[in-house]
Design a protein around this motif. Sequence first.
Motif, PDB file in Angstrom:
ATOM      1  N   VAL A 194      -1.918  -3.595 -13.396  1.00 55.55           N
ATOM      2  CA  VAL A 194      -2.599  -2.317 -13.279  1.00 55.55           C
ATOM      3  C   VAL A 194      -1.797  -1.234 -12.644  1.00 55.55           C
ATOM      4  CG1 VAL A 194      -4.793  -1.185 -12.772  1.00 55.55           C
ATOM      5  CG2 VAL A 194      -4.696  -3.710 -13.511  1.00 55.55           C
ATOM      6  N   SER A 195      -1.531  -1.651 -11.443  1.00 57.96           N
ATOM      7  CA  SER A 195      -0.689  -0.462 -10.772  1.00 57.96           C
ATOM      8  C   SER A 195       0.579  -0.097 -11.369  1.00 57.96           C
ATOM      9  CB  SER A 195      -0.649  -0.797  -9.261  1.00 57.96           C
ATOM     10  OG  SER A 195      -0.204  -2.292  -9.074  1.00 57.96           O
ATOM     11  N   PHE A 208       5.935  13.634  -4.922  1.00 61.85           N
ATOM     12  CA  PHE A 208       4.815  13.371  -3.887  1.00 61.85           C
ATOM     13  C   PHE A 208       4.013  12.365  -4.604  1.00 61.85           C
ATOM     14  CE2 PHE A 208       0.873  14.317  -2.003  1.00 61.85           C
ATOM     15  CZ  PHE A 208       1.259  13.931  -0.459  1.00 61.85           C
ATOM     16  N   MET A 209       3.549  12.657  -5.636  1.00 64.82           N
ATOM     17  CA  MET A 209       2.511  11.978  -6.421  1.00 64.82           C
ATOM     18  C   MET A 209       3.096  10.533  -6.996  1.00 64.82           C
ATOM     19  SD  MET A 209      -0.475  13.436  -6.446  1.00 64.82           S
ATOM     20  CE  MET A 209      -1.350  12.382  -7.612  1.00 64.82           C
ATOM     21  N   ILE A 264       3.356   4.568  -5.712  1.00 70.82           N
ATOM     22  CA  ILE A 264       4.210   3.531  -5.799  1.00 70.82           C
ATOM     23  C   ILE A 264       3.772   3.070  -4.420  1.00 70.82           C
ATOM     24  CG2 ILE A 264       6.601   2.651  -5.487  1.00 70.82           C
ATOM     25  CD1 ILE A 264       7.438   4.856  -7.455  1.00 70.82           C
ATOM     26  N   ARG A 265       3.404   3.855  -3.468  1.00 75.99           N
ATOM     27  CA  ARG A 265       3.170   3.357  -2.165  1.00 75.99           C
ATOM     28  C   ARG A 265       1.573   2.419  -2.353  1.00 75.99           C
ATOM     29  NH1 ARG A 265       1.970   7.501   1.857  1.00 75.99           N
ATOM     30  NH2 ARG A 265       4.159   8.344   1.479  1.00 75.99           N
ATOM     31  N   LEU A 266       0.957   2.625  -3.031  1.00 74.26           N
ATOM     32  CA  LEU A 266      -0.214   1.741  -3.481  1.00 74.26           C
ATOM     33  C   LEU A 266       0.170   0.199  -3.846  1.00 74.26           C
ATOM     34  CD1 LEU A 266      -2.691   3.751  -5.299  1.00 74.26           C
ATOM     35  CD2 LEU A 266      -2.648   3.196  -2.861  1.00 74.26           C
ATOM     36  N   ILE A 267       1.246   0.431  -4.657  1.00 74.83           N
ATOM     37  CA  ILE A 267       1.737  -1.102  -4.929  1.00 74.83           C
ATOM     38  C   ILE A 267       2.367  -1.859  -3.857  1.00 74.83           C
ATOM     39  CG2 ILE A 267       3.484  -2.139  -6.362  1.00 74.83           C
ATOM     40  CD1 ILE A 267       3.092  -0.136  -8.727  1.00 74.83           C
ATOM     41  N   ILE A 268       3.260  -0.911  -3.055  1.00 70.75           N
ATOM     42  CA  ILE A 268       3.827  -1.622  -2.174  1.00 70.75           C
ATOM     43  C   ILE A 268       2.832  -1.943  -1.048  1.00 70.75           C
ATOM     44  CG2 ILE A 268       5.605  -1.234  -0.102  1.00 70.75           C
ATOM     45  CD1 ILE A 268       6.960   0.580  -2.191  1.00 70.75           C
ATOM     46  N   ARG A 295       9.815   3.423   2.661  1.00 70.17           N
ATOM     47  CA  ARG A 295      10.092   3.728   4.114  1.00 70.17           C
ATOM     48  C   ARG A 295       8.929   3.308   5.220  1.00 70.17           C
ATOM     49  NH1 ARG A 295      12.985   9.557   4.540  1.00 70.17           N
ATOM     50  NH2 ARG A 295      10.835   9.699   5.428  1.00 70.17           N
ATOM     51  N   ARG A 296       7.683   3.621   4.783  1.00 65.78           N
ATOM     52  CA  ARG A 296       6.556   3.413   5.658  1.00 65.78           C
ATOM     53  C   ARG A 296       6.264   1.933   5.789  1.00 65.78           C
ATOM     54  NH1 ARG A 296       2.297   7.591   5.127  1.00 65.78           N
ATOM     55  NH2 ARG A 296       3.595   9.387   5.196  1.00 65.78           N
TER      56      ARG A 296
END
Lengths: 282, 215
Positions: A19-20, A184-185, A190-194, A279-280
């Motif tokens: 999904v992501s 940014f978007m 991608i951050r959600l996946i990570i 990075r986060r």
Amino acid sequence: MNLFYSVREAFAGFTKARVSTVITIFTVSFFLFLLSIVAILSLNMNRVVTMLNANHDVQVFLSNTISAVEKDELRAEILDMDDVLAVDYISKDQAAAEFQREFGDDIFEALEENPLPASFIIKLNENSDAKTNINDFAQKLEQMPNIDEVVMHQGALQILVKFSSVSRVVMYVLFVLVFLGSLFMISNTIRLIIFARRKIIATMKLVGATDAFIRRPFLFEGILQGLVGGSITMAAIYLLVKIFVLQWPGLLVVSKEFYLIVLLAGMLFGFIGSLFAIRRFL
Amino acid sequence: MLELHNVKVSYPTGDGIQQITFKVNPGEVVFLVGPSGAGKSTVLKSIFLEERPSEGHIIVGEYNSLFVSKQDIPYLRRKLGIVFQDFKLLNDRDVFRNISFVLEVVGVRGKVIKRKVLRALADVGLSHKSRKYPEELSGGEQQRVAIARAIVNEPYILLADEPTGNLDPDTAAEIMNVLMRINMRGTSILMATHNFALAKSYDGRIIRIENGQLI
């Protein structure tokens, strides 16, 4: 460096978080599409302006007292100027005939004498400096002897040239804004996946994986997502251009290289998006 | 092998450990015993530098905590096998890949990986479950996978933080037997537990910790 491991992990991640992954791909596609539209518009605007430019000339009216020799000298002098392609002479009689053709009246019926001046039609080189600095060019002409008036039929041209340079800046700014916004978007998506895999990342660190080792599969995955997203955008643009060209032939040209750039941009988006996103968590 | 010298770790809450000094010799089993909140986990975390000591220093093989940079930490951790109470398996991959991960990290070649992983799985008695995912396994089986992962790289020492804490007594005994078998082959073990009786029933040195200090 174990490249095989990274690529295998990237494909695994690609198929696991379906999904992501789909959301990321469509985010890439959507923003790439927006960017492409902006790019196509600005590329083709230059084209439309160039096309219109090609049809416009500069006309100079000659004084009534000019002699044949002076006329030939003047013509040679103008031909000598930079950016001048050709100089056509229109005699008083030709001007009168033209007038009659345009307005239907015989000018000699009302007046005994032909009041229309002889003139030169000056054709400029395409893409010449004179076109963008048309006022400078006109001033030079006005300073020459036996020239009464310089007329640029191209009021519209000037507006277009001005408009195109202003809108070019607007387009560049828009392009950069959409580009940054897109990054940014995409990075956030991608951050959600990570984020969903943050525990796995923490464990990887505990058992001795370096940051680079953890990061690499995510970067490959981002490139892969960008590649798929870019392909979708490519197909969409292709269809859209096809439809557009059927309606208005010749107004829009999108080169093969453009499609390639869209694809590469998709991969770049995926790569940079992942780079920022991971990075986060490291 | 492993030496802690006057180690202090403090948390903003005021808890932590201080003046921790002990040594684990090659081939030795050491139980770090104390009630919940005594600082057992903190001692282990300081060894794999999840928590940096604010005072004192720790020696693991050729690494001295005083001189280990952030970039060196992964390399230090590769010298340790770590087993956690909550197993910390990678849920997105099967048992085989969970164990092979630590070999991939150090760049071991594919054929060698296969041989080593199968060996480690045999050591913990899970050869038949190598293609299962962690969630398909019982708690005891998951912990055995974690132990296999911890030993596959042939670490200096195995650190185990309440490895039986989440398991029923029978399964706990099973896990302890696996650990003892590994120790018989020469791997040192430092195990933190709140269960004094459990520690006493195995052959090993007992160190007691309370309120962040050894007693």
